[in-house]
Design a protein around this motif. Structure first.
Motif, mmCIF file in Angstrom:
data_model
loop_
_atom_site.group_PDB
_atom_site.id
_atom_site.type_symbol
_atom_site.label_atom_id
_atom_site.label_comp_id
_atom_site.label_asym_id
_atom_site.label_seq_id
_atom_site.Cartn_x
_atom_site.Cartn_y
_atom_site.Cartn_z
ATOM 1 N N THR A 54 35.657 -66.409 46.390
ATOM 2 C CA THR A 54 35.103 -66.788 47.694
ATOM 3 C C THR A 54 35.933 -67.850 48.396
ATOM 4 O OG1 THR A 54 33.684 -68.521 46.752
ATOM 5 C CG2 THR A 54 32.798 -66.286 46.843
ATOM 6 N N ARG A 55 36.800 -68.555 47.661
ATOM 7 C CA ARG A 55 37.595 -69.664 48.189
ATOM 8 C C ARG A 55 36.707 -70.761 48.774
ATOM 9 N NH1 ARG A 55 41.113 -69.315 45.124
ATOM 10 N NH2 ARG A 55 42.184 -70.972 46.293
ATOM 11 N N LEU A 56 35.582 -70.999 48.114
ATOM 12 C CA LEU A 56 34.656 -72.038 48.525
ATOM 13 C C LEU A 56 34.608 -73.133 47.470
ATOM 14 C CD1 LEU A 56 31.658 -69.858 49.800
ATOM 15 C CD2 LEU A 56 33.384 -71.002 51.191
ATOM 16 N N GLY A 57 34.475 -74.362 47.929
ATOM 17 C CA GLY A 57 34.277 -75.495 47.043
ATOM 18 C C GLY A 57 32.905 -76.099 47.292
ATOM 19 N N SER A 58 32.446 -76.954 46.384
ATOM 20 C CA SER A 58 31.105 -77.524 46.474
ATOM 21 C C SER A 58 31.163 -79.012 46.774
ATOM 22 C CB SER A 58 30.329 -77.295 45.166
ATOM 23 O OG SER A 58 30.182 -75.918 44.908
ATOM 24 N N ILE A 59 30.231 -79.465 47.618
ATOM 25 C CA ILE A 59 30.074 -80.888 47.878
ATOM 26 C C ILE A 59 28.614 -81.254 47.629
ATOM 27 C CG2 ILE A 59 31.921 -80.929 49.583
ATOM 28 C CD1 ILE A 59 29.732 -81.176 51.741
ATOM 29 N N TYR A 60 28.395 -82.526 47.275
ATOM 30 C CA TYR A 60 27.048 -83.016 46.984
ATOM 31 C C TYR A 60 26.821 -84.291 47.794
ATOM 32 C CZ TYR A 60 27.632 -79.747 43.162
ATOM 33 O OH TYR A 60 27.870 -78.615 42.423
ATOM 34 N N ILE A 61 25.725 -84.300 48.548
ATOM 35 C CA ILE A 61 25.428 -85.404 49.456
ATOM 36 C C ILE A 61 24.139 -86.080 49.026
ATOM 37 C CG2 ILE A 61 24.904 -86.034 51.837
ATOM 38 C CD1 ILE A 61 26.597 -83.694 52.744
ATOM 39 N N THR A 62 24.223 -87.389 48.792
ATOM 40 C CA THR A 62 23.056 -88.172 48.428
ATOM 41 C C THR A 62 22.244 -88.489 49.681
ATOM 42 O OG1 THR A 62 24.185 -89.158 46.537
ATOM 43 C CG2 THR A 62 22.281 -90.343 47.402
ATOM 44 N N VAL A 63 20.925 -88.306 49.577
ATOM 45 C CA VAL A 63 20.026 -88.592 50.690
ATOM 46 C C VAL A 63 19.583 -90.048 50.591
ATOM 47 C CG1 VAL A 63 17.929 -87.900 51.904
ATOM 48 C CG2 VAL A 63 19.240 -86.211 50.597
ATOM 49 N N SER A 64 19.743 -90.798 51.675
ATOM 50 C CA SER A 64 19.365 -92.210 51.681
ATOM 51 C C SER A 64 17.846 -92.346 51.822
ATOM 52 C CB SER A 64 20.051 -92.945 52.825
ATOM 53 O OG SER A 64 21.461 -92.830 52.714
ATOM 54 N N LYS A 101 19.750 -89.832 56.838
ATOM 55 C CA LYS A 101 21.138 -90.211 56.607
ATOM 56 C C LYS A 101 21.500 -90.005 55.138
ATOM 57 C CE LYS A 101 21.379 -93.636 60.327
ATOM 58 N NZ LYS A 101 21.664 -95.054 60.658
ATOM 59 N N GLY A 102 22.790 -89.863 54.890
ATOM 60 C CA GLY A 102 23.276 -89.704 53.525
ATOM 61 C C GLY A 102 24.773 -89.953 53.470
ATOM 62 N N HIS A 103 25.335 -89.742 52.293
ATOM 63 C CA HIS A 103 26.788 -89.865 52.142
ATOM 64 C C HIS A 103 27.259 -88.900 51.064
ATOM 65 C CE1 HIS A 103 25.270 -92.603 48.977
ATOM 66 N NE2 HIS A 103 26.349 -92.226 48.323
ATOM 67 N N ILE A 104 28.511 -88.506 51.156
ATOM 68 C CA ILE A 104 29.067 -87.563 50.185
ATOM 69 C C ILE A 104 29.245 -88.276 48.850
ATOM 70 C CG2 ILE A 104 31.031 -86.091 49.598
ATOM 71 C CD1 ILE A 104 31.493 -85.637 52.545
ATOM 72 N N ARG A 105 28.528 -87.793 47.833
ATOM 73 C CA ARG A 105 28.611 -88.400 46.499
ATOM 74 C C ARG A 105 29.746 -87.803 45.684
ATOM 75 N NH1 ARG A 105 26.963 -87.037 41.395
ATOM 76 N NH2 ARG A 105 25.999 -85.105 42.126
ATOM 77 N N LEU A 106 29.938 -86.500 45.804
ATOM 78 C CA LEU A 106 30.894 -85.813 44.934
ATOM 79 C C LEU A 106 31.461 -84.601 45.650
ATOM 80 C CD1 LEU A 106 32.150 -85.390 42.057
ATOM 81 C CD2 LEU A 106 30.132 -84.031 41.520
ATOM 82 N N ILE A 107 32.763 -84.399 45.494
ATOM 83 C CA ILE A 107 33.433 -83.173 45.934
ATOM 84 C C ILE A 107 33.985 -82.501 44.678
ATOM 85 C CG2 ILE A 107 35.288 -82.184 47.326
ATOM 86 C CD1 ILE A 107 35.093 -84.613 49.141
ATOM 87 N N SER A 108 33.504 -81.313 44.405
ATOM 88 C CA SER A 108 33.932 -80.625 43.193
ATOM 89 C C SER A 108 35.426 -80.324 43.246
ATOM 90 C CB SER A 108 33.152 -79.325 43.009
ATOM 91 O OG SER A 108 33.651 -78.591 41.905
ATOM 92 N N PRO A 109 36.152 -80.587 42.157
ATOM 93 C CA PRO A 109 37.592 -80.300 42.148
ATOM 94 C C PRO A 109 37.912 -78.820 41.953
ATOM 95 C CG PRO A 109 36.918 -81.189 40.027
ATOM 96 C CD PRO A 109 35.698 -81.236 40.910
ATOM 97 N N LYS A 110 36.878 -78.009 41.784
ATOM 98 C CA LYS A 110 37.100 -76.593 41.494
ATOM 99 C C LYS A 110 36.731 -75.740 42.700
ATOM 100 C CE LYS A 110 35.856 -72.985 38.154
ATOM 101 N NZ LYS A 110 35.039 -72.669 36.950
ATOM 102 N N ILE A 111 37.596 -74.765 43.013
ATOM 103 C CA ILE A 111 37.353 -73.823 44.109
ATOM 104 C C ILE A 111 37.209 -72.422 43.517
ATOM 105 C CG2 ILE A 111 38.362 -72.744 46.159
ATOM 106 C CD1 ILE A 111 39.700 -75.385 46.772
#
Length: 369
Positions: free
Chosen positions: A260-270, A246-256
């Motif tokens: 590529t029109r892609l953005g980055s997300i970071y998920i913390t692992v519990s 399990k985990g949760h989204i820690r950060l969604i990058s404000p930059k795209i």
């Protein structure tokens, strides 16, 4: 006799009533249908990505010209904050430290001597002032004693400044000597070791640490899907060893990314996962919504020129009736119908381009959505 029957049939055909249309003579189209039903739907987004350090700390030194005497850690070692990572050669630094200690000692002695000279000049000046009041000394003698005191005073100030400079240089030499031993600034895991015994320290990182050993999941997400995500959302992660975490989204990058029109997300692992390694592949699944919805296959949707211009065919009184609908989320080839349909509607499963609004159709056995 047979000829007469055929002739009679031909004559009767020529005099059919006008209200009988040509359409009535064409067999009704048979279409497959489905019955609209609401059901609980869980909407998920899935992303592939990499496991990477949440924060990697680079440990280097400003003593670039010093050789490395000893390296006391290996890649993969768990270290605590304050633990020795490596030591630099200190021969030159020790010599420099002794030199500055000698300068401080000499400057201290010079200051003490100069302060004694100033004290003597002060005493002579004070005695001359008393005698001057009685007229026992000349003005010239008083001026000489005053000048001698001022010269001694300035000499003391110069010597004190030289001592302060020597002390500052000594402090810097001590600091350099202390920096010859590199300590771990944080607790963590050694991810890289670029230091080699005997090599010059240089200006690059000598050791990299994963702070607290924390590995997180990083993924690139299409711009169109970022709007469904927010920090704190729960996620399920597929780990490299095949297990789930399990985990949760820690950060969604404000930059795209512009290209590529892609953005980055970071998920913390519990929890702690010994099977996580930086650079390994994984997959994340995020539930973005859960509701009661009517789903139909995309093949049943008539798409117009605009995104909002969509419709389906339903069967009403034996005829195909075009019904405008509002589309929602997509899932595995199906689309959510947010408005335009009701539970129990008989939907034509494949709305081909030849099907016309109001056309008579025959429904094949219904299926439930």
């Amino acid at each position: 006799m047979r000829f007469l029957h055929c002739l009679a049939f031909a004559v009767s055909f020529l005099f059919l009533p006008e209200q009988v249309s040509a359409e009535a003579l064409v067999p009704a189209r048979t279409v497959s249908t489905i019955i609209a039903q609401k059901k609980t739907v869980e909407w998920k987004l899935t992303f592939n990505g990499l496991f990477a350090p949440r924060e990697e700390v680079a440990v280097g030194t400003s003593l670039q010209d010093q050789r490395i005497a000893a390296v006391e850690v290996e890649v993969g070692d768990h270290v605590r904050a304050g633990q020795v990572l490596l030591r630099l050669d200190t021969i030159k630094l020790d010599i420099k430290l002794k030199e500055h200690e000698g300068r401080v000692a000499r400057a201290s002695a010079a200051l003490a001597q100069q302060q004694a000279t100033q004290a003597q000049a002060q005493s002579n000046l004070d005695r001359t002032k008393r005698l001057r009041g009685n007229g026992a000394v000349s003005e010239q003698s008083y001026d000489d004693k005053l000048s001698a005191f001022r010269i001694a005073e300035q000499g003391t100030a110069v010597t004190a400044a030289e001592l302060a400079q020597a002390e500052a240089q000594l402090a810097e030499a001590k600091s350099e000597r202390e920096r010859a031993v590199l300590y771990a600034p944080v607790s963590g895991i050694v991810s890289e070791r670029n230091a080699r015994t005997g090599a010059l320290a240089g200006n690059n990182a000598l050791v990299n640490l994963i702070r607290d050993g924390e590995i997180e999941f990083a993924a690139e997400v299409p711009e169109s899907e970022l709007r469904f995500l927010k920090t704190g959302q729960s996620a399920q992660l597929s780990l490299p060893d095949g297990t789930l975490a399990k985990g949760h989204i820690r950060l969604i990058s404000p930059k795209i990314d512009r290209q590529t029109r892609l953005g980055s997300i970071y998920i913390t692992v519990s929890g702690e996962n010994a099977s996580l390694f930086s650079g390994s592949f994984g997959k994340a699944e995020v539930v973005i919504a859960q509701n009661q919805a009517i789903l139909v296959k995309d093949s049943a949707i008539l798409h117009g020129s605009a995104v909002s211009d969509a419709a389906v065919f339903i069967i009403s009184h034996g005829k195909a009736v075009k019904r405008k609908v509002a589309l929602g989320l997509y899932k595995n080839g199906e689309v959510e119908i947010r408005s335009g349909l009701q539970t129990g509607d008989q939907i034509i499963e494949k709305a081909g381009p030849l099907l016309r609004d109001g056309e008579t159709v025959t429904a094949a056995p219904d299926r439930i959505l």
